[in-house]
Design an enzyme around this catalytic site. Structure first.
Site, short mmCIF file in Angstrom:
data_model
loop_
_atom_site.label_atom_id
_atom_site.label_comp_id
_atom_site.label_asym_id
_atom_site.label_seq_id
_atom_site.Cartn_x
_atom_site.Cartn_y
_atom_site.Cartn_z
N ASP A 92 20.30 5.88 104.16
CA ASP A 92 21.59 6.01 103.49
C ASP A 92 21.94 4.79 102.62
OD1 ASP A 92 24.37 6.24 102.90
OD2 ASP A 92 24.67 7.43 104.72
N SER B 263 25.48 8.38 99.42
CA SER B 263 25.55 9.28 100.56
C SER B 263 26.15 10.63 100.16
CB SER B 263 26.34 8.61 101.69
OG SER B 263 26.14 9.27 102.92
#
Length: 373
Positions: free
Chosen positions: A195, A63
């Site tokens: 993600d 991320s």
């Protein structure tokens, strides 16, 4: 891929890994630790122009950690990266999506930022000065993907043309906050990605250790506390405790939000437990009141690696010890992953926490870079 990088990744010298957590805006905390780390390594080696990519042979992240990892792997110094990081959070999280049924935030600012930073650089680009791992989640197959730039990787030829900005967006596209992305992963196959934090690897340290040592991956680096160094940096931690009546009286629609948070917290704890269990870390963290910090435990006959973990406690008392006298409500607000107005204070906390916890004495001399001839 340059011959110099291939030689670096396959040489028999001790190897160093930098692992960066996910955490949205809280990723700003990591900038303070990375600045301190860069400065201390420069002093240690007598090289005022040294970059973290000069020291670490593999840099990986999930991320927001993947954004920083990719920038560092390109040879960016912290002075520049900190400026980008502060700008990124404001641009990304200041603009909500008017089509709220798609995502909470508009993905265009994030994509624009990544285009500005990475341009047309690809995963197999020679501009990458060291090994890189971007952890993402391929949602259509439910598999965790560590996208790497090692030319001997099983899927390197298929993946090397993936644009860095696409790979990083894939790692950062948290469901609900941003729309998923899709791109060609080779031979005309298209994958849908979200993600990388939607996996066991929001703290990617364990994933990075597996990547470096398992036979299925191309690195094949030997284990041992004088052979493998892992430096892991987090985005803030705190003791989670909700009122009993609030939890017991939660409505059915509350649980789809709370359960993923619980699973991510457990995953982070398990990663930290495994890394401390395999090492004699000089930066032990207490995992819980029962097992403590594992200082008396060792999974293998000898440590599998040298392991360092740096993070900041986002709790009132620990912050007060660092010089930040904040109210309970303000401390709680700092934990918000999308509150861009926290950026300045998070950076300040990261810098002070790093000054208090990061020590060059933690780094065994066997991992020093040989002096230039």
């Amino acid at each position: 891929m340059s011959c110099a990088l291939l030689h670096r990744l396959t040489s028999s010298t001790p190897k160093r890994i930098l692992s960066l957590d996910g955490g949205g805006v809280r990723g700003i905390l990591m900038l303070g630790f990375l600045e301190t780390l860069e400065n201390q390594l420069r002093k240690r080696h007598g090289r005022p122009d040294m970059r973290l990519s000069d020291y670490f042979d593999l840099i990986g992240g999930t991320s927001v950690g993947s954004i920083l990892a990719a920038a560092l792997a390109m040879g960016m110094e912290m002075k520049t990266l900190t400026g980008h990081g502060m700008d990124v959070t404001t641009r990304i999280f200041a603009r909500r999506n008017w089509r709220a049924w798609h995502s909470r935030f508009d993905s265009k600012p994030l994509q624009s930022v990544l285009h500005d930073v990475f341009g047309d650089c690809m995963l197999g680009d020679e501009r990458l000065a060291t090994g890189l791992c971007i952890v993402t989640k391929r949602a259509d197959t439910r598999s965790t993907w560590p996208l790497i730039n090692h030319p001997q990787g099983r899927f390197y030829e298929m993946n090397r043309h993936i644009l860095l900005r696409d790979a990083v967006y894939a790692s950062a596209a948290a469901p609900y906050f941003f729309v998923p992305t899709k791109f060609d992963v080779g031979q005309g196959e298209v994958g849908a990605f979200v993600d990388g934090g939607v996996s066991m690897a929001n703290n990617p340290a364990w994933q990075m250790f597996l990547l470096a040592t398992l036979k299925g991956f191309p690195f094949h680096w030997p284990t041992g506390e004088d052979q493998l160094l892992m430096v892991s940096i987090g985005t803030g931690s705190w003791q989670q405790r909700d009122p009993v009546d609030k939890v017991a009286g939660a409505k059915a629609w509350n649980w789809p939000v709370e359960v993923p948070k619980m699973l991510m917290e457990d995953a982070n704890t398990q990663v930290q437990l495994l890394m401390q269990y395999m090492s004699r870390t000089l930066t032990p963290w207490t995992l819980d009141s029962e097992v403590g910090d594992l200082s008396g435990d060792l999974l293998t006959r000898e440590p599998a690696l040298s392991y360092l973990r740096y993070n900041a406690k986002l709790e009132r008392e620990p912050l007060a010890e660092l010089g930040f006298d904040l109210s309970n409500s303000r401390v709680k607000a700092l934990r918000n992953m999308t509150a861009h107005n926290n950026s300045d204070q998070l950076l300040a906390i990261g810098r002070v926490a790093a000054r208090e916890s990061v020590s060059i004495k933690h780094f065994p001399p066997c991992f020093d870079i040989p002096k230039r001839p």
